[in-house]
Scaffold this motif. Structure first.
Motif, PDB file in Angstrom:
ATOM      1  N   GLY A  79      -8.809   3.621   1.120  1.00 23.06           N
ATOM      2  CA  GLY A  79      -8.345   2.966  -0.099  1.00 23.06           C
ATOM      3  C   GLY A  79      -7.067   2.192   0.141  1.00 23.06           C
ATOM      4  N   TRP A  80      -6.906   1.131  -0.616  1.00 27.22           N
ATOM      5  CA  TRP A  80      -5.680   0.330  -0.588  1.00 27.22           C
ATOM      6  C   TRP A  80      -5.180   0.264  -2.015  1.00 27.22           C
ATOM      7  CZ3 TRP A  80     -10.131  -0.588   1.931  1.00 27.22           C
ATOM      8  CH2 TRP A  80     -10.071  -0.683   3.319  1.00 27.22           C
ATOM      9  N   MET A  81      -3.870   0.418  -2.180  1.00 30.57           N
ATOM     10  CA  MET A  81      -3.294   0.363  -3.504  1.00 30.57           C
ATOM     11  C   MET A  81      -1.873  -0.177  -3.426  1.00 30.57           C
ATOM     12  SD  MET A  81      -3.235   3.806  -2.217  1.00 30.57           S
ATOM     13  CE  MET A  81      -4.862   4.126  -2.678  1.00 30.57           C
ATOM     14  N   THR A  82      -1.352  -0.636  -4.560  1.00 29.71           N
ATOM     15  CA  THR A  82       0.004  -1.170  -4.625  1.00 29.71           C
ATOM     16  C   THR A  82       0.906  -0.140  -5.277  1.00 29.71           C
ATOM     17  OG1 THR A  82      -0.887  -3.405  -4.818  1.00 29.71           O
ATOM     18  CG2 THR A  82       1.415  -3.091  -5.466  1.00 29.71           C
ATOM     19  N   TYR A  83       2.007   0.172  -4.595  1.00 30.60           N
ATOM     20  CA  TYR A  83       2.964   1.158  -5.080  1.00 30.60           C
ATOM     21  C   TYR A  83       3.917   0.509  -6.079  1.00 30.60           C
ATOM     22  CZ  TYR A  83       6.816   4.505  -5.047  1.00 30.60           C
ATOM     23  OH  TYR A  83       7.802   5.390  -5.413  1.00 30.60           O
ATOM     24  N   LYS A  84       4.042   1.133  -7.264  1.00 34.24           N
ATOM     25  CA  LYS A  84       4.879   0.593  -8.331  1.00 34.24           C
ATOM     26  C   LYS A  84       6.089   1.471  -8.646  1.00 34.24           C
ATOM     27  CE  LYS A  84       2.495  -3.069  -9.425  1.00 34.24           C
ATOM     28  NZ  LYS A  84       3.059  -4.409  -9.343  1.00 34.24           N
ATOM     29  N   GLY A  85       6.318   2.517  -7.860  1.00 27.50           N
ATOM     30  CA  GLY A  85       7.461   3.396  -8.097  1.00 27.50           C
ATOM     31  C   GLY A  85       7.060   4.658  -8.821  1.00 27.50           C
ATOM     32  N   GLY A  86       7.928   5.674  -8.702  1.00 25.11           N
ATOM     33  CA  GLY A  86       7.683   6.916  -9.411  1.00 25.11           C
ATOM     34  C   GLY A  86       7.268   8.070  -8.527  1.00 25.11           C
ATOM     35  N   TRP A  87       7.307   7.887  -7.220  1.00 26.79           N
ATOM     36  CA  TRP A  87       6.960   8.968  -6.300  1.00 26.79           C
ATOM     37  C   TRP A  87       8.237   9.348  -5.571  1.00 26.79           C
ATOM     38  CZ3 TRP A  87       3.004   8.614  -1.692  1.00 26.79           C
ATOM     39  CH2 TRP A  87       2.527   9.892  -1.390  1.00 26.79           C
ATOM     40  N   GLU A 130       8.665  -1.884  -4.192  1.00 26.98           N
ATOM     41  CA  GLU A 130       8.747  -3.312  -3.875  1.00 26.98           C
ATOM     42  C   GLU A 130       7.338  -3.889  -3.836  1.00 26.98           C
ATOM     43  OE1 GLU A 130      10.851  -3.392  -0.166  1.00 26.98           O
ATOM     44  OE2 GLU A 130      12.619  -2.425  -1.020  1.00 26.98           O
ATOM     45  N   ASP A 131       6.462  -3.324  -4.661  1.00 28.04           N
ATOM     46  CA  ASP A 131       5.047  -3.717  -4.694  1.00 28.04           C
ATOM     47  C   ASP A 131       4.420  -3.617  -3.304  1.00 28.04           C
ATOM     48  OD1 ASP A 131       4.926  -4.133  -7.427  1.00 28.04           O
ATOM     49  OD2 ASP A 131       5.491  -6.238  -7.268  1.00 28.04           O
ATOM     50  N   GLN A 132       4.734  -2.522  -2.607  1.00 31.75           N
ATOM     51  CA  GLN A 132       4.191  -2.312  -1.271  1.00 31.75           C
ATOM     52  C   GLN A 132       2.696  -1.991  -1.359  1.00 31.75           C
ATOM     53  OE1 GLN A 132       6.835  -0.632  -2.675  1.00 31.75           O
ATOM     54  NE2 GLN A 132       8.203   0.170  -1.108  1.00 31.75           N
ATOM     55  N   LEU A 186       5.824   3.706   3.045  1.00 33.07           N
ATOM     56  CA  LEU A 186       6.792   3.386   2.004  1.00 33.07           C
ATOM     57  C   LEU A 186       8.235   3.556   2.467  1.00 33.07           C
ATOM     58  CD1 LEU A 186       5.004   4.997  -1.077  1.00 33.07           C
ATOM     59  CD2 LEU A 186       5.208   2.551  -0.532  1.00 33.07           C
ATOM     60  N   GLY A 187       8.421   4.032   3.706  1.00 30.33           N
ATOM     61  CA  GLY A 187       9.759   4.186   4.246  1.00 30.33           C
ATOM     62  C   GLY A 187      10.435   5.503   3.905  1.00 30.33           C
ATOM     63  N   ALA A 188       9.692   6.433   3.312  1.00 25.40           N
ATOM     64  CA  ALA A 188      10.275   7.730   2.947  1.00 25.40           C
ATOM     65  C   ALA A 188      10.422   8.648   4.153  1.00 25.40           C
ATOM     66  CB  ALA A 188       9.418   8.411   1.887  1.00 25.40           C
ATOM     67  N   LEU A 189       9.669   8.397   5.203  1.00 30.11           N
ATOM     68  CA  LEU A 189       9.781   9.152   6.447  1.00 30.11           C
ATOM     69  C   LEU A 189      10.331   8.219   7.509  1.00 30.11           C
ATOM     70  CD1 LEU A 189       6.338  11.036   6.381  1.00 30.11           C
ATOM     71  CD2 LEU A 189       8.565  11.869   5.587  1.00 30.11           C
TER      72      LEU A 189
END
Length: 142
Positions: free
Chosen positions: A82-90, A96-98, A131-134
């Motif tokens: 799956g591919w999805m766009t991240y909108k924040g909240g995690w 950044e619409d990753q 997402l750069g969290a790791l």
């Protein structure tokens, strides 16, 4: 050979539940005593609806591919991408619409034509990495 009924359940799971966030589809596809076995314990149908409410706020523009579908007796296994766009909240990950990619496998168990149990193994850690969290380059890749 995969039965058309079970394949249709898997297709609706991704197209209607994940992509559209249609919570009512869970009532159609699962038994009343449905259990989702996760690393955090067992979850009910209502907990899965709560998860989807959160998911639809965090990710948008989903696209799913069923890469492999295998049936044996009352079980159906789906390997998906799956591919999805991240909108924040995690966590505190800035949005950044990753565009991120998830891969995984879902194991459905059927009782009387409906899903009674489900197991899912997915690539949440890879999404956190994207997402750069790791931190990058902190482990060896095989």
């Amino acid at each position: 050979m995969v039965s058309s009924e079970k394949r249709m359940v898997a297709e609706r799971w991704f197209a209607e539940y994940f992509t559209k966030g249609d919570l009512s589809v869970l009532d159609e596809l699962t038994t009343e005593d449905f259990i989702y076995h996760s690393r955090n314990g067992e979850n009910s149908r209502e907990q899965m609806k709560g998860f989807m409410k959160w998911y639809r706020q965090v990710f948008h523009d989903d696209e799913w591919t069923l890469d492999d579908v295998i049936e044996q007796d009352n079980k159906l296994v789906v390997r998906y991408t799956g591919w999805m766009t991240y909108k924040g909240g995690w966590f505190n990950i800035p949005a950044e619409d990753q565009r991120v990619k998830e891969t995984g496998m879902i194991f459905f168990t059927f009782t009387n034509g409906k899903v009674s149990e489900m197991w899912c193994e997915n690539s949440d850690a890879a999404i956190l990495y994207e997402l750069g969290a790791l931190a990058k380059n902190t482990h060896e890749v095989f």
